[in-house]
Design an enzyme around this catalytic site. Structure first.
Site, PDB file in Angstrom:
ATOM      1  N   ILE A 122     -16.040   7.687  23.145  1.00 21.09           N
ATOM      2  CA  ILE A 122     -16.910   8.026  24.277  1.00 21.09           C
ATOM      3  C   ILE A 122     -18.360   7.679  24.018  1.00 21.09           C
ATOM      4  O   ILE A 122     -19.180   7.718  24.911  1.00 21.09           O
ATOM      5  CB  ILE A 122     -16.810   9.513  24.692  1.00 21.09           C
ATOM      6  CG1 ILE A 122     -16.923  10.438  23.483  1.00 21.09           C
ATOM      7  CG2 ILE A 122     -15.534   9.766  25.462  1.00 21.09           C
ATOM      8  CD1 ILE A 122     -16.846  11.916  23.853  1.00 21.09           C
ATOM      9  N   GLY A 123     -18.676   7.345  22.803  1.00 18.73           N
ATOM     10  CA  GLY A 123     -20.074   6.982  22.562  1.00 18.73           C
ATOM     11  C   GLY A 123     -20.202   6.288  21.239  1.00 18.73           C
ATOM     12  O   GLY A 123     -19.380   6.455  20.342  1.00 18.73           O
ATOM     13  N   GLY A 166     -23.298   5.259  18.562  1.00 18.48           N
ATOM     14  CA  GLY A 166     -24.726   5.309  18.270  1.00 18.48           C
ATOM     15  C   GLY A 166     -25.038   4.485  17.053  1.00 18.48           C
ATOM     16  O   GLY A 166     -24.252   3.632  16.646  1.00 18.48           O
ATOM     17  N   SER A 167     -26.177   4.770  16.467  1.00 19.27           N
ATOM     18  CA  SER A 167     -26.626   3.923  15.380  1.00 19.27           C
ATOM     19  C   SER A 167     -25.848   4.167  14.083  1.00 19.27           C
ATOM     20  O   SER A 167     -25.768   3.309  13.234  1.00 19.27           O
ATOM     21  CB  SER A 167     -28.110   4.139  15.152  1.00 19.27           C
ATOM     22  OG  SER A 167     -28.448   5.479  15.402  1.00 19.27           O
ATOM     23  N   PHE A 168     -25.245   5.337  13.945  1.00 19.82           N
ATOM     24  CA  PHE A 168     -24.602   5.640  12.660  1.00 19.82           C
ATOM     25  C   PHE A 168     -23.088   5.776  12.720  1.00 19.82           C
ATOM     26  O   PHE A 168     -22.437   5.913  11.706  1.00 19.82           O
ATOM     27  CB  PHE A 168     -25.160   6.934  12.071  1.00 19.82           C
ATOM     28  CG  PHE A 168     -26.513   6.764  11.483  1.00 19.82           C
ATOM     29  CD1 PHE A 168     -26.651   6.350  10.174  1.00 19.82           C
ATOM     30  CD2 PHE A 168     -27.647   6.989  12.241  1.00 19.82           C
ATOM     31  CE1 PHE A 168     -27.902   6.183   9.620  1.00 19.82           C
ATOM     32  CE2 PHE A 168     -28.898   6.826  11.695  1.00 19.82           C
ATOM     33  CZ  PHE A 168     -29.029   6.416  10.382  1.00 19.82           C
ATOM     34  N   GLY A 169     -22.554   5.804  13.883  1.00 22.06           N
ATOM     35  CA  GLY A 169     -21.112   5.996  13.943  1.00 22.06           C
ATOM     36  C   GLY A 169     -20.665   6.112  15.368  1.00 22.06           C
ATOM     37  O   GLY A 169     -21.371   5.708  16.272  1.00 22.06           O
ATOM     38  N   LYS A 171     -17.656  13.496  16.260  1.00 26.84           N
ATOM     39  CA  LYS A 171     -18.571  12.437  15.827  1.00 26.84           C
ATOM     40  C   LYS A 171     -18.189  12.018  14.408  1.00 26.84           C
ATOM     41  O   LYS A 171     -18.068  12.858  13.524  1.00 26.84           O
ATOM     42  CB  LYS A 171     -19.997  12.970  15.868  1.00 26.84           C
ATOM     43  CG  LYS A 171     -21.019  11.943  15.471  1.00 26.84           C
ATOM     44  CD  LYS A 171     -22.404  12.407  15.859  1.00 26.84           C
ATOM     45  CE  LYS A 171     -23.441  11.411  15.404  1.00 26.84           C
ATOM     46  NZ  LYS A 171     -24.755  11.718  15.938  1.00 26.84           N
ATOM     47  N   ASP A 193     -36.722  11.831  18.060  1.00 26.36           N
ATOM     48  CA  ASP A 193     -36.443  10.689  18.934  1.00 26.36           C
ATOM     49  C   ASP A 193     -35.613  11.063  20.148  1.00 26.36           C
ATOM     50  O   ASP A 193     -34.551  10.524  20.392  1.00 26.36           O
ATOM     51  CB  ASP A 193     -35.863   9.507  18.170  1.00 26.36           C
ATOM     52  CG  ASP A 193     -34.503   9.834  17.572  1.00 26.36           C
ATOM     53  OD1 ASP A 193     -34.147  11.030  17.581  1.00 26.36           O
ATOM     54  OD2 ASP A 193     -33.810   8.911  17.132  1.00 26.36           O
ATOM     55  N   LYS A 218     -34.289  10.685  23.402  1.00 27.92           N
ATOM     56  CA  LYS A 218     -34.165   9.495  24.235  1.00 27.92           C
ATOM     57  C   LYS A 218     -33.080   9.702  25.253  1.00 27.92           C
ATOM     58  O   LYS A 218     -32.225  10.578  25.085  1.00 27.92           O
ATOM     59  CB  LYS A 218     -33.926   8.256  23.389  1.00 27.92           C
ATOM     60  CG  LYS A 218     -32.794   8.353  22.418  1.00 27.92           C
ATOM     61  CD  LYS A 218     -32.786   7.115  21.543  1.00 27.92           C
ATOM     62  CE  LYS A 218     -31.919   7.341  20.321  1.00 27.92           C
ATOM     63  NZ  LYS A 218     -31.959   6.224  19.407  1.00 27.92           N
ATOM     64  N   ASN A 247     -29.407  10.603  24.627  1.00 24.30           N
ATOM     65  CA  ASN A 247     -29.074  11.843  23.928  1.00 24.30           C
ATOM     66  C   ASN A 247     -29.169  13.077  24.817  1.00 24.30           C
ATOM     67  O   ASN A 247     -29.000  14.194  24.360  1.00 24.30           O
ATOM     68  CB  ASN A 247     -29.991  12.035  22.720  1.00 24.30           C
ATOM     69  CG  ASN A 247     -29.701  11.021  21.630  1.00 24.30           C
ATOM     70  OD1 ASN A 247     -28.616  10.436  21.593  1.00 24.30           O
ATOM     71  ND2 ASN A 247     -30.662  10.795  20.759  1.00 24.30           N
TER      72      ASN A 247
END
Ligand code: ADP
Ligand code: MG
Length: 406
Positions: free
Chosen positions: A162-163, A165-168, A185, A280, A282, A285
């Site tokens: 479902i998403g 991001g920058s790390f996983g 996550k 951050d 944004k 998020n």
């Protein structure tokens, strides 16, 4: 979903070679990786350009861009191709950030996303296969009070991604025991640990060691780890990203923007009270729950210290609200979050972030130097709170004295 560095472009003969003998064009080869599947797509610049033009019309606020057309000169010049490839790759990365983009039928076709041999099975988990062979690099991470030593990936049926991001990635998962849905996550330890800033993990741990609980922050039920990965079992928040809704409606009426801003402020004030700076905030998020309340995700789990150099290169797809002190790489404190709140509020009211400019360098310059441009259409109260939150000098910013109480 993520797009790795595109591979060197290849020049292949045109398919109607027999008609136009020497006609050649450059085909850009992009490695697409979704879940555990990876495949290549081969596309010409003109095809990127066509897709870009379609999307630009339908999503004017998304700040998509591709490298400009080249009218004169040699299209096979290696430097030119290299530059263009980087730009096209960035364009693709931006496409996969937003579900409304990657679910667009033209994008799916372009990336051959629905081709059956690419269907990934998110439940497939390397850990279960590789847990036997202990990697010398693997490290046990202190997950704090949320750590559950008995939990394991096979407790869940992983349904879909479902998403990302920058790390996983974040997966929708159903717990076998009780059939409840969670957002899980998953972070690769090696990515987390490889990032030059070892302090990430420290920052993460500090957050994990605290008991973070607030109605407008995503709830962490528990966490666990395998040799290679960290798993965080979170509430599944199903109302979508706030900015998905904003994009559809362009801007929100003031009472609606005020409601979201108040909930975000409340969450930020709480984090500050337990000595966490979100930093951050944004659009991606900020989620909405099933009844329309704000839920912030991604606080402190490994975002601490993502260098601005990372941000600058991917900026157009990551409308992060950078405060002047963050751009200047100066020390920051709680007040950075109040800047971001101002930026979110501004975007909700006007439909674009403050100081927005397609050209990133110019936007940074605007954030640092340009006075805030407040257009009519909002109340004086909104106007004044925007001015006070988007104050460039953090010492004079609203929130500098008594934080949330201000
Ligand atoms: P990263 O640290 O990699 O940015 P995030 O925690 O922000 O990861 O998650 C990436 C995306 O996954 C978010 O932008 C959001 O769209 C989605 N997501 C994250 N957590 C949840 C959740 N609890 N419920 C639903 N969607 C979520
Ligand atoms: Mg995120």
């Amino acid at each position: 979903m993520d797009y790795k560095e595109s591979c060197p472009s290849v020049s292949i003969p045109s398919s109607d070679e027999h008609r136009e003998k020497k006609k050649r064009f450059t085909v850009y080869k992009v490695l697409v990786s979704v879940g555990r599947s990876e495949w290549f797509v081969f596309r010409r610049y003109a095809e990127f350009d066509k897709l870009y033009n379609t999307l630009k019309k339908q999503f004017p606020a998304m700040a998509l861009k591709i490298p400009a057309k080249r009218i004169f000169g040699d299209n096979f010049d290696p430097d030119f191709i290299k530059q263009r490839r980087a730009g096209l790759n960035e364009f693709i990365q931006n496409l996969v950030r937003y579900p409304e983009l990657y679910n667009h039928p033209d994008v799916r076709t372009f990336l051959r996303m629905d081709s059956p041999k690419h269907q990934s099975d998110p439940s497939e988990d390397e850990d279960e296969r590789s847990s036997q062979k202990l990697h010398s690099t693997s490290q046990n991470i202190n997950l704090g009070p949320s750590g559950n030593p008995h939990a394991k990936p096979s407790d869940f049926d992983f349904l879909k991604v479902i998403g990302k991001g920058s790390f996983g990635k974040v997966l929708l998962a159903k717990r076998k025991l009780d059939g409840k849905f969670y957002a899980v996550k998953v972070l690769q330890k090696k990515i987390v640990l490889n990032r030059k800033e070892q302090k990430h993990i420290m920052a993460e741990r500090n957050v994990l060691l605290k008991n973070v609980k607030h109605p407008f922050l995503v709830g962490l039920h528990y966490s666990f780890q395998t040799t290679e990965k960290l798993y965080f079992v979170l509430d599944f928040v199903n109302g979508g990203e706030l900015f998905f809704h904003l994009q559809r409606e362009r801007s929100f009426p003031e009472h609606r923007a005020r409601f979201y801003a108040a909930e975000i402020a409340s969450a930020l004030g709480y984090l500050h009270s337990i000595k966490i700076v979100y930093r951050d905030l944004k659009p991606e998020n900020i989620l909405l729950d099933s009844v329309g309340h704000v839920v912030l995700t991604d606080f402190g789990l490994c975002k601490e210290g993502i260098a601005i150099s990372d941000t600058t290169t991917t900026f157009c797809g990551t409308p992060e609200y950078l405060a002047p002190e963050v751009i200047r790489k100066q020390p920051y404190d709680n007040t950075v979050d109040w800047w971001c709140l101002g930026a979110v509020l501004y975007e909700m009211l006007y439909g674009l972030p403050p100081f927005y400019c397609r050209d990133v360098a110019e936007m940074y310059d605007n954030i640092l130097h340009k006075p805030l441009n407040l257009r009519p259409g909002v109340s004086l109260t909104a106007w004044s709170i925007l001015e006070e939150l988007l104050e460039k000098d953090r010492q004079n910013r609203l929130g500098a004295k008594e934080d949330f109480l201000d």
